[in-house]
Design an enzyme around this catalytic site. Structure first.
Site, mmCIF file in Angstrom:
data_model
loop_
_atom_site.group_PDB
_atom_site.id
_atom_site.type_symbol
_atom_site.label_atom_id
_atom_site.label_comp_id
_atom_site.label_asym_id
_atom_site.label_seq_id
_atom_site.Cartn_x
_atom_site.Cartn_y
_atom_site.Cartn_z
ATOM 1 N N ARG A 35 123.012 -18.810 0.653
ATOM 2 C CA ARG A 35 124.379 -19.003 -0.002
ATOM 3 C C ARG A 35 124.579 -18.398 -1.456
ATOM 4 N NH1 ARG A 35 126.728 -24.592 -2.014
ATOM 5 N NH2 ARG A 35 129.135 -23.956 -1.803
ATOM 6 N N HIS B 103 127.769 -16.203 -2.670
ATOM 7 C CA HIS B 103 128.603 -16.426 -3.687
ATOM 8 C C HIS B 103 128.490 -15.436 -4.887
ATOM 9 C CE1 HIS B 103 129.615 -21.028 -3.383
ATOM 10 N NE2 HIS B 103 129.368 -20.422 -2.006
ATOM 11 N N ASP B 104 127.558 -14.767 -4.930
ATOM 12 C CA ASP B 104 127.409 -13.779 -5.868
ATOM 13 C C ASP B 104 128.174 -12.458 -5.445
ATOM 14 O OD1 ASP B 104 126.566 -12.196 -8.182
ATOM 15 O OD2 ASP B 104 124.852 -11.364 -6.980
ATOM 16 N N VAL C 219 132.368 -12.700 -6.065
ATOM 17 C CA VAL C 219 132.771 -12.710 -7.155
ATOM 18 C C VAL C 219 132.393 -11.776 -7.971
ATOM 19 C CG1 VAL C 219 133.410 -14.193 -9.000
ATOM 20 C CG2 VAL C 219 133.036 -15.306 -6.990
ATOM 21 N N GLY D 245 131.526 -8.605 -7.020
ATOM 22 C CA GLY D 245 130.593 -8.099 -6.438
ATOM 23 C C GLY D 245 129.115 -8.469 -6.572
ATOM 24 N N SER E 20 126.175 -12.228 -11.307
ATOM 25 C CA SER E 20 127.054 -12.925 -12.305
ATOM 26 C C SER E 20 127.077 -14.441 -11.929
ATOM 27 C CB SER E 20 128.818 -12.498 -12.024
ATOM 28 O OG SER E 20 129.117 -12.574 -10.587
ATOM 29 N N ASN F 82 130.640 -24.152 -7.340
ATOM 30 C CA ASN F 82 129.296 -23.596 -7.531
ATOM 31 C C ASN F 82 128.339 -24.912 -7.990
ATOM 32 O OD1 ASN F 82 129.318 -20.981 -6.790
ATOM 33 N ND2 ASN F 82 129.464 -20.446 -9.177
ATOM 34 N N HIS G 280 125.944 -20.942 8.591
ATOM 35 C CA HIS G 280 125.815 -22.266 8.537
ATOM 36 C C HIS G 280 124.867 -22.956 9.361
ATOM 37 C CE1 HIS G 280 129.900 -22.765 6.153
ATOM 38 N NE2 HIS G 280 129.101 -22.160 5.552
ATOM 39 N N ASP H 40 123.759 -28.019 10.748
ATOM 40 C CA ASP H 40 123.259 -27.783 11.969
ATOM 41 C C ASP H 40 121.979 -28.808 12.576
ATOM 42 O OD1 ASP H 40 122.390 -26.762 14.450
ATOM 43 O OD2 ASP H 40 121.702 -24.781 13.866
ATOM 44 N N ASP I 146 119.291 -19.701 13.712
ATOM 45 C CA ASP I 146 119.459 -19.553 15.330
ATOM 46 C C ASP I 146 120.922 -19.526 15.463
ATOM 47 O OD1 ASP I 146 120.232 -22.275 15.250
ATOM 48 O OD2 ASP I 146 118.304 -22.971 15.602
HETATM 49 C C1 HEM Z 1 133.613 -18.423 5.852
HETATM 50 C C2 HEM Z 1 133.844 -19.326 4.720
HETATM 51 C C3 HEM Z 1 132.871 -20.142 4.099
HETATM 52 C C4 HEM Z 1 133.127 -21.135 3.681
HETATM 53 C C5 HEM Z 1 134.629 -22.014 3.700
HETATM 54 C C6 HEM Z 1 131.860 -22.071 3.351
HETATM 55 C C7 HEM Z 1 131.918 -23.130 2.604
HETATM 56 C C8 HEM Z 1 130.604 -23.586 2.531
HETATM 57 C C9 HEM Z 1 130.425 -25.303 1.969
HETATM 58 C C10 HEM Z 1 131.491 -26.131 1.510
HETATM 59 C C11 HEM Z 1 129.162 -25.437 1.784
HETATM 60 C C12 HEM Z 1 128.605 -26.893 1.695
HETATM 61 C C13 HEM Z 1 127.771 -26.859 0.198
HETATM 62 C C14 HEM Z 1 127.284 -28.101 -0.232
HETATM 63 O O1 HEM Z 1 127.876 -29.114 -0.016
HETATM 64 O O2 HEM Z 1 126.164 -28.146 -0.757
HETATM 65 C C15 HEM Z 1 128.233 -24.396 2.587
HETATM 66 C C16 HEM Z 1 127.110 -24.256 2.603
HETATM 67 C C17 HEM Z 1 126.540 -23.116 2.974
HETATM 68 N N1 HEM Z 1 126.995 -21.950 3.116
HETATM 69 FE FE1 HEM Z 1 129.017 -21.388 3.639
HETATM 70 N N2 HEM Z 1 130.856 -21.148 3.595
HETATM 71 C C18 HEM Z 1 131.366 -19.858 3.960
HETATM 72 C C19 HEM Z 1 130.644 -18.922 4.462
HETATM 73 C C20 HEM Z 1 129.409 -18.652 3.937
HETATM 74 C C21 HEM Z 1 128.538 -17.328 4.432
HETATM 75 C C22 HEM Z 1 129.244 -15.998 4.547
HETATM 76 C C23 HEM Z 1 127.287 -17.713 4.029
HETATM 77 C C24 HEM Z 1 126.017 -16.800 4.037
HETATM 78 C C25 HEM Z 1 125.800 -15.548 5.032
HETATM 79 C C26 HEM Z 1 127.209 -18.938 3.960
HETATM 80 C C27 HEM Z 1 125.964 -19.784 3.812
HETATM 81 C C28 HEM Z 1 125.905 -21.087 3.649
HETATM 82 C C29 HEM Z 1 124.795 -21.831 3.513
HETATM 83 C C30 HEM Z 1 123.434 -21.136 3.791
HETATM 84 C C31 HEM Z 1 124.961 -23.054 3.154
HETATM 85 C C32 HEM Z 1 123.980 -24.219 2.978
HETATM 86 C C33 HEM Z 1 123.642 -24.402 1.502
HETATM 87 C C34 HEM Z 1 122.767 -25.669 1.114
HETATM 88 O O3 HEM Z 1 121.930 -25.939 2.173
HETATM 89 O O4 HEM Z 1 122.831 -25.967 0.157
HETATM 90 N N3 HEM Z 1 128.275 -19.542 3.911
HETATM 91 N N4 HEM Z 1 129.189 -23.618 2.828
HETATM 92 C C1 LIG Z 2 123.176 -25.558 -10.501
HETATM 93 C C2 LIG Z 2 124.047 -25.637 -11.431
HETATM 94 O O1 LIG Z 2 123.839 -24.755 -12.440
HETATM 95 N N1 LIG Z 2 125.062 -26.643 -11.640
HETATM 96 C C3 LIG Z 2 125.749 -26.823 -12.983
HETATM 97 C C4 LIG Z 2 126.900 -26.857 -12.342
HETATM 98 O O2 LIG Z 2 128.093 -27.367 -13.600
HETATM 99 C C5 LIG Z 2 127.601 -28.436 -14.137
HETATM 100 C C6 LIG Z 2 128.624 -28.987 -15.014
HETATM 101 O O3 LIG Z 2 129.742 -28.509 -14.857
HETATM 102 C C7 LIG Z 2 126.204 -28.390 -14.706
HETATM 103 O O4 LIG Z 2 125.826 -29.961 -15.171
HETATM 104 C C8 LIG Z 2 125.083 -28.188 -13.463
HETATM 105 O O5 LIG Z 2 124.067 -28.033 -14.055
#
Ligand code: HEM
Ligand SMILES: CC(=O)N[C@H]1CO[C@H](CO)[C@@H](O)[C@@H]1O
Ligand SMILES: *[C@@H]1O[C@H](CO)[C@@H](O)[C@H](O)[C@H]1NC(C)=O
Ligand SMILES: *[C@@H]1O[C@H](CO)[C@@H](O)[C@H](O)[C@H]1NC(C)=O
Ligand SMILES: *[C@@H]1O[C@H](CO)[C@@H](O)[C@H](O)[C@H]1NC(C)=O
Ligand SMILES: *[C@@H]1O[C@H](CO)[C@@H](O)[C@H](O)[C@H]1NC(C)=O
Length: 333
Positions: free
Chosen positions: A67, A71-72, A75, A77, A81, A99, A196, A251, A259
């Protein structure tokens, strides 16, 4: 946007031609497979070794590290950042709302430290993130892909630019627009959403679907696009709209392995976010979800995912004399 099924044979043939398309995309972006061959020949091996250790110590980091790269790249590119700390005069991406749930920054710096010892001042944090994301997926038993290198690190990170990241509440139209703004198509959207299959999400990022969905404020006021049995289960985990600490496997049961089961969930209306459910609202992405939900085409999903990751990994990269090679991933030099 055509509603032609994305899983048509034309798409499969494109998968076969992938290697060519990939190197073309990477070369067009100014990246090279052997970029560090003389300056840091063991870079891939070093990243891989550290990733094995990192995931052995903390298996749940595979998702967050994938993820971080997403996110990198969305925003400014893929320029590292997302890794920069805020300064007294500028609030960084890291401290913006989307973030706050990012993890894995310490692991990126751990690998950077090791690479600084092996090849000082050579490997960018942006390249490290791209390699880590690939290795995270591979180690979670997902597909591999070639990572062309030579990204440079940016010097700027601005919190409000994270509004270019799609929110979990996004509908299909918004998702398509936000991906298109990064040069990614509808197929990339449905394929990359398959990321996801890994990781967890905080309750408050989807609990609007469980409580007070339209503002009617009663227990029946839920997102009709969510499977009723699943809804009950999610409610028992996420007790209120305000719960921003409880984590939920995206999942369930296989959140550590990469998977195609994400698509089975989405097809059963068990996608966690509105953005996941939105893939059922368009004929082309629905067809892809349903095809993958059969479980018979995981190899196709793996190829598709590899292709789309290569595209995502080249969004607006800095190369040549642009940017810098940071000494510390969280600080500009
Ligand atoms: C399509 C639009 C997308 C939306 C709206 C979205 C939104 C989100 C949100 C809200 C989370 C939960 C974060 C949390 O609560 O900790 C998440 C987690 C995640 N996203 Fe997405 N995402 C998107 C696309 C992607 C893409 C393109 C990837 C990578 C190819 C990705 C990979 C992940 C992964 C691996 C997590 C789990 C992170 C963790 O375990 O902390 N997502 N996403
Ligand atoms: C992972 C990370 O750097 N989280 C930061 C997000 O921003 C808050 C403050 O807005 C920091 O306290 C977290 O460390
Ligand atoms: C984003 O922040 C920058 C500086 O921090 C500011 O100049 C700009 O107006 C802000 N943009 C929006 C849309 O808020
Ligand atoms: C999608 O969401 C956007 C932004 O919230 C909204 O303006 C638009 O009307 C929505 N489109 C559909 C088809 O619901
Ligand atoms: C439910 O939504 C309505 C309308 O947005 C709001 O006034 C009310 O406070 C919400 N209730 C809860 C418990 O959040
Ligand atoms: C979670 O919610 C609490 C109480 O509403 C708030 O103080 C805290 O800042 C929130 N944490 C995050 C990470 O959003």
């Amino acid at each position: 946007m055509a509603s032609r099924p994305l899983s048509s044979s034309r798409m499969i043939n494109m998968g076969v031609a992938a290697a060519l398309v990939l190197s073309a995309a990477a070369m067009a972006a100014g990246l090279e497979m052997d970029f560090y061959s003389s300056t840091c020949p063991h870079v891939e091996q070093i990243v891989k070794e550290e990733m094995v250790e990192i995931l052995k110590e903390a298996p749940t980091l595979a998702g967050p590290l994938l993820r971080l790269h997403f996110h990198d790249c969305f925003v400014r590119g893929c320029d590292g950042s997302v890794l920069l700390d805020s300064t007294p005069t500028s609030t960084a991406e890291k401290d913006a709302t989307p973030n706050l749930t990012l993890r894995g920054f310490g692991s990126v710096q751990r690998i950077k430290d090791r690479l600084e010892k092996a090849c000082p001042g050579t490997v960018s944090c942006a390249d490290i993130l791209a390699l880590m994301a690939r290795d995270a997926v591979v180690l979670a038993r997902g597909p591999s892909w070639p990572v062309a290198l030579g990204r440079r690190d940016g010097r700027v990170s601005i919190a409000n630019e994270t509004n270019q990241l799609p929110p979990p509440t996004a509908n299909f139209t918004t998702l398509v627009q936000m991906f298109a703004a990064k040069g990614l198509g509808v197929k990339d959207l449905v394929v990359l959403s398959g990321g996801h299959t890994l990781g967890t999400a905080h309750c408050n990022l989807f609990s609007d679907r469980l409580y007070n969905f339209t503002g009617a404020n009663n227990l029946a006021d839920v997102d009709p696009a969510l499977d009723a049995t699943y809804l009950t289960r999610l409610r028992s985990r996420c007790r209120s709209l305000a719960d921003n600490t409880t984590l939920n496997e995206m999942d369930p049961g296989s959140f550590l392995s990469f998977d195609a089961s994400y698509y089975r969930l989405v097809a059963k209306r068990r996608g966690l976010f509105h953005s996941d459910a939105a893939l059922l609202t368009d004929p082309a992405t629905r067809a892809y979800v349903q095809r993958q939900a059969t479980g018979l085409f995981a190899d196709e999903f793996f190829r598709d995912f590899a292709n789309s990751m290569v595209k995502m990994s080249t969004i607006d990269v800095l190369t040549g004399a642009q940017g810098e090679i940071r000494n510390k991933c969280y600080l500009v030099n």
